[in-house]
Design an enzyme around this catalytic site. Structure first.
Site: not given
Ligand code: B16
Ligand code: MG
Length: 214
Positions: A11, A13
């Site tokens: 991922d 963020d």
């Protein structure tokens, strides 16, 4: 070092860099301008959820209804603030442990993917100067369903040419861990085990990432 995985999909963020905090600040200012409650605990629900989905969750905290046009304007205002905040980012904003983790994965001969529902993912990767460290990047433009739907991690696996069962996913968000697990992958959560209950293993930060342990 050998690994039983063929790829690791990260991922963006909250895992690679702390844009999660900038999203928080931008949504908080918007929510407060509408007199809606907003705090860190509520913000957990927005992590990994796309822009319009996040806005709907915030507006549902109040009773006022908004037209589609008004919603669009609110989402645009949040994004303008967010883009202002990320404009200041530099390669120094890559979170501690991330470059070492990417080196470890690469050194083990695995592919590296990135799965972000953000429309600003490439801007952030360029600010950080790490775009070329990923074999494939799947962002908002390539998917129809935001996390927690498994589509984004499945798309990343397909683009990497690897079966989902051979992938490890790394996420800081409840919605993101759900996306990884429903894609049939092993999930490393970054954060708190009390929050990331579906993760197979939870580490407090990327400094604790050890591919050989999973
Ligand atoms: P944007 P990720 C997600 O990115 C964020 O976690 C989430 O808070 C944000 O609302 C979403 O991106 C959309 O971002 O407004 O920039 O399109 O965690 O999937 O990397
Ligand atoms: Mg995240």
């Amino acid at each position: 070092m050998m690994s039983h995985y063929k790829a690791v999909i990260f991922d963006l963020d909250g895992v690679i860099t702390d844009t999660a905090h900038y999203h928080y600040l931008a949504w908080k200012r918007l929510a407060e301008s509408l007199d809606l409650p907003f705090d860190e605990a509520f913000n957990e629900q927005l992590k990994g959820v796309d822009r319009m989905g996040s806005l709907e969750l915030i507006l549902a905290q109040g009773s006022r209804s908004f037209t589609q046009e008004e919603k669009r304007a609110l989402a645009d205002a949040k994004n303008r603030h967010y883009v202002e905040l990320i404009a200041t980012m530099t390669p120094g904003d890559v979170l501690p442990g991330v470059l070492r983790a990417l080196d470890e994965v690469r050194g083990a001969g695995l592919k590296i993917g990135l799965a972000s529902v953000s429309k600003n993912a490439f801007t952030v990767l360029d600010k950080l100067g790490i775009r070329n460290r990923f074999d494939e990047v799947v962002d908002a433009a390539l998917i129809a369903n935001s996390k927690p739907h498994p589509e984004i991690f499945l798309t990343a696996a397909r683009q990497l040419g690897v079966a989902a069962a051979d992938c490890l996913g790394v996420e800081d968000a409840v919605a993101g861990v759900a996306s990884i697990k429903d894609a049939g992958m092993v999930a490393v959560g970054v954060g708190s085990p009390q929050v990331l209950t579906r993760a197979d293993v939870v580490i407090p930060s990327m400094e604790h990432f050890r591919l050989a342990d999973y």
